[in-house]
Design an enzyme around this catalytic site. Sequence first.
Site, mmCIF file in Angstrom:
data_model
loop_
_atom_site.group_PDB
_atom_site.id
_atom_site.type_symbol
_atom_site.label_atom_id
_atom_site.label_comp_id
_atom_site.label_asym_id
_atom_site.label_seq_id
_atom_site.Cartn_x
_atom_site.Cartn_y
_atom_site.Cartn_z
ATOM 1 N N SER A 9 0.660 -1.443 -0.067
ATOM 2 C CA SER A 9 0.058 0.079 0.183
ATOM 3 C C SER A 9 0.932 1.169 -0.030
ATOM 4 O O SER A 9 1.591 1.394 0.925
ATOM 5 C CB SER A 9 -1.059 0.017 1.185
ATOM 6 O OG SER A 9 -1.265 1.335 1.708
ATOM 7 N N HIS A 34 -1.379 -0.992 -3.825
ATOM 8 C CA HIS A 34 -2.605 -0.795 -3.547
ATOM 9 C C HIS A 34 -2.554 0.893 -3.256
ATOM 10 O O HIS A 34 -1.805 1.406 -2.791
ATOM 11 C CB HIS A 34 -2.695 -1.544 -2.087
ATOM 12 C CG HIS A 34 -4.044 -1.440 -1.483
ATOM 13 N ND1 HIS A 34 -5.076 -2.119 -1.441
ATOM 14 C CD2 HIS A 34 -4.326 -0.580 -0.073
ATOM 15 C CE1 HIS A 34 -5.791 -2.134 -0.708
ATOM 16 N NE2 HIS A 34 -5.488 -0.900 0.031
ATOM 17 N N ASP A 36 -4.865 3.800 -1.774
ATOM 18 C CA ASP A 36 -5.803 3.861 -0.671
ATOM 19 C C ASP A 36 -6.686 5.514 -1.154
ATOM 20 O O ASP A 36 -5.834 6.395 -0.822
ATOM 21 C CB ASP A 36 -5.240 3.991 0.763
ATOM 22 C CG ASP A 36 -5.050 2.628 1.225
ATOM 23 O OD1 ASP A 36 -4.062 2.317 1.675
ATOM 24 O OD2 ASP A 36 -5.814 1.667 1.132
ATOM 25 N N HIS A 68 -8.536 1.013 -3.827
ATOM 26 C CA HIS A 68 -9.549 0.518 -2.658
ATOM 27 C C HIS A 68 -10.157 2.157 -2.287
ATOM 28 O O HIS A 68 -9.434 3.025 -1.761
ATOM 29 C CB HIS A 68 -8.465 0.330 -1.199
ATOM 30 C CG HIS A 68 -9.222 0.206 -0.162
ATOM 31 N ND1 HIS A 68 -8.368 -0.124 1.304
ATOM 32 C CD2 HIS A 68 -10.511 0.227 0.249
ATOM 33 C CE1 HIS A 68 -9.280 -0.119 2.217
ATOM 34 N NE2 HIS A 68 -10.727 -0.056 1.691
ATOM 35 N N MET A 70 -12.270 4.299 -0.359
ATOM 36 C CA MET A 70 -12.785 4.771 1.094
ATOM 37 C C MET A 70 -13.231 6.258 0.835
ATOM 38 O O MET A 70 -12.581 7.152 1.333
ATOM 39 C CB MET A 70 -11.620 4.714 2.032
ATOM 40 C CG MET A 70 -11.112 3.269 2.511
ATOM 41 S SD MET A 70 -9.616 3.084 3.410
ATOM 42 C CE MET A 70 -8.462 3.286 1.985
ATOM 43 N N MET A 139 -10.957 -5.795 6.259
ATOM 44 C CA MET A 139 -10.090 -5.010 7.112
ATOM 45 C C MET A 139 -9.610 -5.167 8.605
ATOM 46 O O MET A 139 -10.765 -5.845 9.160
ATOM 47 C CB MET A 139 -11.032 -3.531 7.186
ATOM 48 C CG MET A 139 -11.339 -2.889 5.858
ATOM 49 S SD MET A 139 -9.993 -2.523 4.840
ATOM 50 C CE MET A 139 -9.185 -1.292 5.823
ATOM 51 N N ASP A 177 -6.164 -6.300 5.061
ATOM 52 C CA ASP A 177 -5.699 -4.849 4.969
ATOM 53 C C ASP A 177 -5.609 -4.429 6.182
ATOM 54 O O ASP A 177 -6.522 -4.015 6.720
ATOM 55 C CB ASP A 177 -6.378 -4.173 3.914
ATOM 56 C CG ASP A 177 -5.995 -2.802 3.642
ATOM 57 O OD1 ASP A 177 -6.670 -1.978 2.683
ATOM 58 O OD2 ASP A 177 -5.004 -2.411 4.073
HETATM 59 C C1 DX5 Z 1 -6.090 1.663 5.946
HETATM 60 C C2 DX5 Z 1 -5.561 1.420 4.622
HETATM 61 C C3 DX5 Z 1 -4.334 0.401 4.684
HETATM 62 C C4 DX5 Z 1 -3.313 0.834 5.202
HETATM 63 C C5 DX5 Z 1 -2.321 -0.414 5.421
HETATM 64 O O1 DX5 Z 1 -7.273 2.412 5.787
HETATM 65 O O2 DX5 Z 1 -6.896 0.823 3.824
HETATM 66 O O3 DX5 Z 1 -3.929 -0.027 3.053
HETATM 67 O O4 DX5 Z 1 -2.639 1.677 4.173
HETATM 68 O O5 DX5 Z 1 -1.096 0.131 5.957
HETATM 69 P P1 DX5 Z 1 -0.239 -0.680 7.045
HETATM 70 O O6 DX5 Z 1 0.234 -1.713 6.537
HETATM 71 O O7 DX5 Z 1 0.587 0.331 7.509
HETATM 72 O O8 DX5 Z 1 -1.351 -0.999 8.275
HETATM 73 ZN ZN ZN Z 2 -6.428 -0.156 1.723
#
Ligand code: DX5
Ligand code: ZN
Length: 224
Positions: A9, A34, A36, A68, A70, A139, A177
């Site tokens: 990510s 990935h 975000d 992804h 959000m 998640m 994730d």
């Molecule tokens: C959180 C994101 C994740 C996050 C993962 O909302 O969806 O993708 O970036 O990051 P780490 O691996 O640092 O938890």
């Molecule tokens: Zn994510």
Amino acid sequence: MKQFFIVPSILSANFSNLGHDIKSVIKYGADLIHFDIMDNHYVNNLTFGPVVLQSLKKNGVEFNADIHLMTHKVDNLIPIFAKQKVSFITFHPESTFHIDSTISLIKSFGCKAGIAINPATSLSCLEYTIDKLDLILIMSVNPGFGKQKFLTYILKKIEKVRKLIDSYNNNIVLQVDGGIKKDNILNLLNAGANSFVIGSEIFCSKNCKSTILKIKNIINKFLK
Ligand code: DX5
Ligand code: ZN
């Protein structure tokens, strides 16, 4: 045959040198990148939009993108990302009034469709969508930020989704994730996950290459 995916990510990447970071992790064996996408409505954070992918591609950075979303709304964003020829587009069910039509919208562009389920959200929305999905994202943190702690109660949920997917006998990707580290990924493999979104463990490590290789070794040892 189930494939296994390492999916860095970029939320924790060095944005002043993003192309370099992406090229590096791909060279070391990352399968997808990935992105975000956060709008400061669905989650209390704001990240980036499609312009980042456009700029990366325009400057010759080649990758398979795992988007992804959000965001408070998704149907208007899906065509914009789809036109970037991304591999997966994953959305949270709370971001649409009509889950089924949002899945069809993603697939109408030839992209693979995923649903992202927050830690305390039930799996009920899978009941009538699982036969259309290409990916289920569980998640393991509350969405919005990287560098959070993995919520261990999610392991049971992953096991449940693995059983559900296997009962449909299709190769839906079971992605996890949030908070994934070298020292907890084996628990996820044992629970049945086969796609791992990893941000800070890779991009905040002193040596991205050795981190990715260690994760690959853990997966390969698990498969033996
Ligand atoms: C959180 C994101 C994740 C996050 C993962 O909302 O969806 O993708 O970036 O990051 P780490 O691996 O640092 O938890
Ligand atoms: Zn994510």
